[in-house]
Enzyme design. Sequence first.
Site, PDB file in Angstrom:
ATOM      1  N   ASN A 100      29.553  32.357  27.344  1.00 58.02           N
ATOM      2  CA  ASN A 100      30.924  32.776  27.023  1.00 58.02           C
ATOM      3  C   ASN A 100      31.033  34.285  26.900  1.00 58.02           C
ATOM      4  O   ASN A 100      30.098  34.957  26.463  1.00 58.02           O
ATOM      5  CB  ASN A 100      31.386  32.109  25.720  1.00 58.02           C
ATOM      6  CG  ASN A 100      31.385  30.597  25.841  1.00 58.02           C
ATOM      7  OD1 ASN A 100      31.289  30.077  26.952  1.00 58.02           O
ATOM      8  ND2 ASN A 100      31.481  29.903  24.731  1.00 58.02           N
ATOM      9  N   ASP A 102      33.672  35.590  25.169  1.00 56.78           N
ATOM     10  CA  ASP A 102      34.741  35.781  24.171  1.00 56.78           C
ATOM     11  C   ASP A 102      34.297  36.418  22.852  1.00 56.78           C
ATOM     12  O   ASP A 102      35.128  36.738  22.011  1.00 56.78           O
ATOM     13  CB  ASP A 102      35.447  34.440  23.896  1.00 56.78           C
ATOM     14  CG  ASP A 102      34.497  33.331  23.438  1.00 56.78           C
ATOM     15  OD1 ASP A 102      33.466  33.631  22.798  1.00 56.78           O
ATOM     16  OD2 ASP A 102      34.812  32.150  23.706  1.00 56.78           O
ATOM     17  N   HIS A 117      26.732  36.076  30.673  1.00 55.96           N
ATOM     18  CA  HIS A 117      27.814  36.448  31.598  1.00 55.96           C
ATOM     19  C   HIS A 117      28.603  37.651  31.110  1.00 55.96           C
ATOM     20  O   HIS A 117      29.765  37.823  31.481  1.00 55.96           O
ATOM     21  CB  HIS A 117      28.728  35.234  31.836  1.00 55.96           C
ATOM     22  CG  HIS A 117      28.039  34.110  32.570  1.00 55.96           C
ATOM     23  ND1 HIS A 117      28.485  32.812  32.576  1.00 55.96           N
ATOM     24  CD2 HIS A 117      26.900  34.109  33.328  1.00 55.96           C
ATOM     25  CE1 HIS A 117      27.664  32.055  33.308  1.00 55.96           C
ATOM     26  NE2 HIS A 117      26.699  32.817  33.770  1.00 55.96           N
ATOM     27  N   CYS A 125      33.060  51.380  34.585  1.00 51.99           N
ATOM     28  CA  CYS A 125      33.616  51.817  35.862  1.00 51.99           C
ATOM     29  C   CYS A 125      33.112  50.912  36.991  1.00 51.99           C
ATOM     30  O   CYS A 125      31.923  50.603  37.071  1.00 51.99           O
ATOM     31  CB  CYS A 125      33.221  53.267  36.119  1.00 51.99           C
ATOM     32  SG  CYS A 125      33.764  53.856  37.730  1.00 51.99           S
ATOM     33  N   CYS A 149      34.359  59.602  37.064  1.00 53.62           N
ATOM     34  CA  CYS A 149      34.516  59.714  38.529  1.00 53.62           C
ATOM     35  C   CYS A 149      35.900  59.325  39.029  1.00 53.62           C
ATOM     36  O   CYS A 149      36.177  59.410  40.222  1.00 53.62           O
ATOM     37  CB  CYS A 149      33.454  58.865  39.228  1.00 53.62           C
ATOM     38  SG  CYS A 149      33.842  57.108  39.277  1.00 53.62           S
ATOM     39  N   GLY A 186      28.824  22.097  25.133  1.00 54.12           N
ATOM     40  CA  GLY A 186      30.089  22.516  25.745  1.00 54.12           C
ATOM     41  C   GLY A 186      29.944  23.230  27.069  1.00 54.12           C
ATOM     42  O   GLY A 186      30.716  24.130  27.370  1.00 54.12           O
TER      43      GLY A 186
HETATM   44  P1  OAD Z   1      33.087  24.505  32.071  1.00 53.29           P
HETATM   45  O1  OAD Z   1      34.566  24.632  32.009  1.00 53.29           O
HETATM   46  O2  OAD Z   1      32.459  24.345  33.405  1.00 53.29           O
HETATM   47  O3  OAD Z   1      32.608  23.302  31.166  1.00 53.29           O
HETATM   48  C1  OAD Z   1      33.098  23.125  29.876  1.00 53.29           C
HETATM   49  C2  OAD Z   1      32.438  21.897  29.281  1.00 53.29           C
HETATM   50  O4  OAD Z   1      32.837  21.815  27.922  1.00 53.29           O
HETATM   51  C3  OAD Z   1      32.841  20.573  29.940  1.00 53.29           C
HETATM   52  O5  OAD Z   1      31.653  19.851  30.252  1.00 53.29           O
HETATM   53  C4  OAD Z   1      33.653  19.852  28.852  1.00 53.29           C
HETATM   54  O6  OAD Z   1      33.445  18.449  28.873  1.00 53.29           O
HETATM   55  C5  OAD Z   1      33.097  20.478  27.594  1.00 53.29           C
HETATM   56  N1  OAD Z   1      34.022  20.495  26.450  1.00 53.29           N
HETATM   57  C6  OAD Z   1      35.367  20.628  26.437  1.00 53.29           C
HETATM   58  N2  OAD Z   1      35.837  20.667  25.186  1.00 53.29           N
HETATM   59  C7  OAD Z   1      34.761  20.562  24.368  1.00 53.29           C
HETATM   60  C8  OAD Z   1      34.574  20.576  22.946  1.00 53.29           C
HETATM   61  N3  OAD Z   1      35.605  20.706  22.100  1.00 53.29           N
HETATM   62  N4  OAD Z   1      33.308  20.456  22.461  1.00 53.29           N
HETATM   63  C9  OAD Z   1      32.250  20.348  23.305  1.00 53.29           C
HETATM   64  N5  OAD Z   1      32.364  20.350  24.637  1.00 53.29           N
HETATM   65  C10 OAD Z   1      33.598  20.453  25.172  1.00 53.29           C
HETATM   66  O7  OAD Z   1      32.486  25.787  31.289  1.00 53.29           O
HETATM   67  P2  OAD Z   1      31.017  26.421  31.374  1.00 53.29           P
HETATM   68  O8  OAD Z   1      29.999  25.365  31.558  1.00 53.29           O
HETATM   69  O9  OAD Z   1      30.898  27.347  30.238  1.00 53.29           O
HETATM   70  O10 OAD Z   1      31.288  31.941  34.496  1.00 53.29           O
HETATM   71  O11 OAD Z   1      31.147  27.263  32.711  1.00 53.29           O
HETATM   72  C11 OAD Z   1      30.097  28.067  33.106  1.00 53.29           C
HETATM   73  C12 OAD Z   1      30.604  29.322  33.761  1.00 53.29           C
HETATM   74  O12 OAD Z   1      31.561  29.011  34.774  1.00 53.29           O
HETATM   75  C13 OAD Z   1      31.380  30.251  32.832  1.00 53.29           C
HETATM   76  O13 OAD Z   1      30.539  31.072  32.053  1.00 53.29           O
HETATM   77  C14 OAD Z   1      32.184  31.060  33.797  1.00 53.29           C
HETATM   78  C15 OAD Z   1      32.655  29.958  34.709  1.00 53.29           C
HETATM   79  O14 OAD Z   1      32.969  30.333  36.005  1.00 53.29           O
HETATM   80  C16 OAD Z   1      31.587  33.223  34.663  1.00 53.29           C
HETATM   81  O15 OAD Z   1      32.622  33.707  34.253  1.00 53.29           O
HETATM   82  C17 OAD Z   1      30.538  33.997  35.391  1.00 53.29           C
HETATM   83 ZN    ZN Z   2      33.052  56.098  37.322  1.00 52.02          ZN
END
Ligand code: OAD
Ligand code: ZN
Length: 245
Positions: A100, A102, A117, A125, A149, A186
């Site tokens: 995350n 955030d 990430h 920049c 720059c 999650g």
């Molecule tokens: P996803 O959106 O792919 O997956 C979120 C997961 O959280 C799902 O499996 C849901 O079932 C689960 N979920 C939802 N609500 C929940 C809750 N209250 N408690 C527990 N689980 C819950 O998100 P990520 O796996 O984080 O990359 O995605 C990976 C990466 O893809 C992110 O870091 C981002 C995105 O593109 C970048 O920005 C580089």
């Molecule tokens: Zn610069």
Amino acid sequence: MFSDYLIDFLPRARTIVFFTGAGISAESGIATFRDKDGLWSKFSPTELASVEGFMSNPQRVWEWYQHRRQVLDKASPNPGHFAISKMQELFPNVDLITQNVDRLHQQAGSKDVIELHGNIITNRCFECSTPYTAEIDINSNNLPNCQKCGGKIRPDVVWFGEMLPADAITKAQEVSEMCEIFFTIGTSAEVYPAANLPLLAKQGGAYVVEINPHKTQISDKVDECIRELSGVALPELLNQIGVKL
Ligand code: OAD
Ligand code: ZN
């Protein structure tokens, strides 16, 4: 909710890793990516989260991140974030790896968070990578220029096709391989190399626990699945070991 085996083992484990994804912040009102109402159901990752997307329309990308910052500005950590922070206080070797951007783990008091990430708070920049230190008004859509720059400023996040920060992924792989208990929380476990960490932990002999209301790519490979919201399950984990959040 959690197995007797885990509850007995947890307080004795020498090393514990928590690995989190967007789902842990869902109960704070931050949209995930791949759920039904997730960000990637409404927005295009190629347009908004790639170098090519930024080059073809930097203003559009900047506005999307400003919008996400406005949402985040109103959000607070939830009991899932606080429970992990509490675990870090209670036990000596607890590593926290997150996908995350955030910073809600840090807001909940977690220290030394391994951010795979990047983060959405700081900027640099696009051309020369110099950190941008002037104040950013999250309510303005003005795309700032580099003080050094003149290049366009971008958020300090990792976009599709970019390398993860080397120190973060190296440390994450190291602690995952070495740990005795690994929680994957999650995350859909679809984005590599982050998604490989639970499997590295498993190969290294860890007991792997998934906390996610839905089945994921790795559910079949873990030792224990908790089909529950992390904001409910993690405080309950503390409760089961006799600690109040
Ligand atoms: P996803 O959106 O792919 O997956 C979120 C997961 O959280 C799902 O499996 C849901 O079932 C689960 N979920 C939802 N609500 C929940 C809750 N209250 N408690 C527990 N689980 C819950 O998100 P990520 O796996 O984080 O990359 O995605 C990976 C990466 O893809 C992110 O870091 C981002 C995105 O593109 C970048 O920005 C580089
Ligand atoms: Zn610069």
